[in-house]
Design a protein around this motif. Sequence first.
Motif, PDB file in Angstrom:
ATOM      1  N   ARG A   1      34.838 124.687  14.592  1.00 18.98           N
ATOM      2  CA  ARG A   1      35.626 123.484  14.341  1.00 18.98           C
ATOM      3  C   ARG A   1      36.988 123.540  15.041  1.00 18.98           C
ATOM      4  O   ARG A   1      37.754 122.590  14.945  1.00 18.98           O
ATOM      5  N   THR A   2      37.265 124.667  15.690  1.00 19.91           N
ATOM      6  CA  THR A   2      38.592 124.950  16.271  1.00 19.91           C
ATOM      7  C   THR A   2      39.691 124.635  15.252  1.00 19.91           C
ATOM      8  O   THR A   2      40.654 123.933  15.533  1.00 19.91           O
ATOM      9  N   ASP A   3      39.504 125.188  14.071  1.00 28.36           N
ATOM     10  CA  ASP A   3      40.441 124.989  12.966  1.00 28.36           C
ATOM     11  C   ASP A   3      41.582 125.998  13.106  1.00 28.36           C
ATOM     12  O   ASP A   3      41.492 127.139  12.644  1.00 28.36           O
ATOM     13  N   ILE A   4      42.645 125.568  13.753  1.00 25.10           N
ATOM     14  CA  ILE A   4      43.772 126.438  14.070  1.00 25.10           C
ATOM     15  C   ILE A   4      44.393 127.025  12.811  1.00 25.10           C
ATOM     16  O   ILE A   4      44.672 128.222  12.749  1.00 25.10           O
ATOM     17  N   ARG A   5      44.603 126.215  11.817  1.00 29.37           N
ATOM     18  CA  ARG A   5      45.209 126.690  10.570  1.00 29.37           C
ATOM     19  C   ARG A   5      44.342 127.758   9.909  1.00 29.37           C
ATOM     20  O   ARG A   5      44.822 128.798   9.483  1.00 29.37           O
ATOM     21  N   GLN A   6      43.052 127.488   9.811  1.00 31.27           N
ATOM     22  CA  GLN A   6      42.141 128.450   9.181  1.00 31.27           C
ATOM     23  C   GLN A   6      42.084 129.751   9.972  1.00 31.27           C
ATOM     24  O   GLN A   6      42.084 130.834   9.384  1.00 31.27           O
ATOM     25  N   LEU A   7      42.030 129.659  11.284  1.00 27.80           N
ATOM     26  CA  LEU A   7      42.002 130.869  12.112  1.00 27.80           C
ATOM     27  C   LEU A   7      43.263 131.702  11.876  1.00 27.80           C
ATOM     28  O   LEU A   7      43.201 132.918  11.735  1.00 27.80           O
ATOM     29  N   PHE A   8      44.404 131.040  11.818  1.00 29.46           N
ATOM     30  CA  PHE A   8      45.662 131.740  11.551  1.00 29.46           C
ATOM     31  C   PHE A   8      45.604 132.426  10.192  1.00 29.46           C
ATOM     32  O   PHE A   8      45.984 133.586  10.051  1.00 29.46           O
ATOM     33  N   GLN A   9      45.103 131.712   9.186  1.00 27.34           N
ATOM     34  CA  GLN A   9      45.014 132.273   7.843  1.00 27.34           C
ATOM     35  C   GLN A   9      44.013 133.428   7.769  1.00 27.34           C
ATOM     36  O   GLN A   9      44.143 134.295   6.901  1.00 27.34           O
ATOM     37  N   LEU A  10      43.054 133.443   8.679  1.00 25.61           N
ATOM     38  CA  LEU A  10      42.102 134.552   8.730  1.00 25.61           C
ATOM     39  C   LEU A  10      42.707 135.798   9.385  1.00 25.61           C
ATOM     40  O   LEU A  10      42.081 136.846   9.400  1.00 25.61           O
ATOM     41  N   GLY A  11      43.897 135.653   9.942  1.00 30.68           N
ATOM     42  CA  GLY A  11      44.615 136.815  10.458  1.00 30.68           C
ATOM     43  C   GLY A  11      44.483 137.076  11.942  1.00 30.68           C
ATOM     44  O   GLY A  11      44.769 138.185  12.389  1.00 30.68           O
TER      45      GLY A  11
ATOM     46  N   LYS B   1      52.342 124.513  10.102  1.00 32.60           N
ATOM     47  CA  LYS B   1      53.515 124.296   9.264  1.00 32.60           C
ATOM     48  C   LYS B   1      53.359 124.969   7.906  1.00 32.60           C
ATOM     49  O   LYS B   1      52.325 124.844   7.246  1.00 32.60           O
ATOM     50  N   GLY B   2      54.380 125.727   7.533  1.00 34.67           N
ATOM     51  CA  GLY B   2      54.407 126.367   6.227  1.00 34.67           C
ATOM     52  C   GLY B   2      53.780 127.744   6.163  1.00 34.67           C
ATOM     53  O   GLY B   2      53.882 128.429   5.152  1.00 34.67           O
ATOM     54  N   LEU B   3      53.125 128.170   7.237  1.00 34.97           N
ATOM     55  CA  LEU B   3      52.501 129.485   7.249  1.00 34.97           C
ATOM     56  C   LEU B   3      53.494 130.537   7.750  1.00 34.97           C
ATOM     57  O   LEU B   3      54.387 130.233   8.524  1.00 34.97           O
ATOM     58  N   GLU B   4      53.313 131.749   7.305  1.00 40.12           N
ATOM     59  CA  GLU B   4      54.152 132.853   7.758  1.00 40.12           C
ATOM     60  C   GLU B   4      53.337 133.846   8.543  1.00 40.12           C
ATOM     61  O   GLU B   4      52.194 134.131   8.200  1.00 40.12           O
ATOM     62  N   VAL B   5      53.948 134.387   9.588  1.00 42.40           N
ATOM     63  CA  VAL B   5      53.288 135.392  10.407  1.00 42.40           C
ATOM     64  C   VAL B   5      53.208 136.689   9.627  1.00 42.40           C
ATOM     65  O   VAL B   5      54.208 137.155   9.088  1.00 42.40           O
ATOM     66  N   GLY B   6      52.005 137.251   9.576  1.00 44.28           N
ATOM     67  CA  GLY B   6      51.810 138.545   8.912  1.00 44.28           C
ATOM     68  C   GLY B   6      51.980 139.673   9.892  1.00 44.28           C
ATOM     69  O   GLY B   6      52.670 139.559  10.896  1.00 44.28           O
ATOM     70  N   ASP B   7      51.289 140.757   9.668  1.00 48.75           N
ATOM     71  CA  ASP B   7      51.313 141.918  10.530  1.00 48.75           C
ATOM     72  C   ASP B   7      50.559 141.624  11.807  1.00 48.75           C
ATOM     73  O   ASP B   7      49.358 141.358  11.774  1.00 48.75           O
ATOM     74  N   VAL B   8      51.220 141.668  12.944  1.00 52.99           N
ATOM     75  CA  VAL B   8      50.585 141.389  14.227  1.00 52.99           C
ATOM     76  C   VAL B   8      50.461 142.653  15.080  1.00 52.99           C
ATOM     77  O   VAL B   8      50.281 142.584  16.284  1.00 52.99           O
ATOM     78  N   THR B   9      50.534 143.799  14.430  1.00 51.58           N
ATOM     79  CA  THR B   9      50.392 145.057  15.134  1.00 51.58           C
ATOM     80  C   THR B   9      48.995 145.126  15.754  1.00 51.58           C
ATOM     81  O   THR B   9      48.010 144.796  15.115  1.00 51.58           O
ATOM     82  N   THR B  10      48.947 145.535  17.018  1.00 58.48           N
ATOM     83  CA  THR B  10      47.648 145.662  17.682  1.00 58.48           C
ATOM     84  C   THR B  10      47.329 147.115  17.935  1.00 58.48           C
ATOM     85  O   THR B  10      48.129 147.979  17.860  1.00 58.48           O
TER      86      THR B  10
END
Length: 95
Positions: A46-56, A86-95
């Motif tokens: 669905r190219t759901d950007i918000r959901q993908l972000f929330q999935l980490g 909007k309203g989401l916060e970036v979590g741990d982006v360590t690779t």
Amino acid sequence: MSRYATNRVLWEVAADGDLAKQLKEVPEAVLADRDLTDQEREALARTDIRQLFQLGVHPFLLYNFALRLNGGFTMEWMASYLEQLKGLEVGDVTT
């Protein structure tokens, strides 16, 4: 969650215009043999950007994925992209 596999799809689509087109047209075929959860598969299809972000997924990969699927940068696209996050916060982006 198979975050690596999801991030891999984002990277491949961002790097390959033909794959991006295929994902838009026949997402089931592009995602069929990937090690993804049902939730990841659905969000990608669905190219759901918000959901993908929330999935980490990694924000850099997500941005480039969305940019490729849009066909490039426009101010309207950027406004839409930011609204989806909007309203989401970036979590741990360590690779």
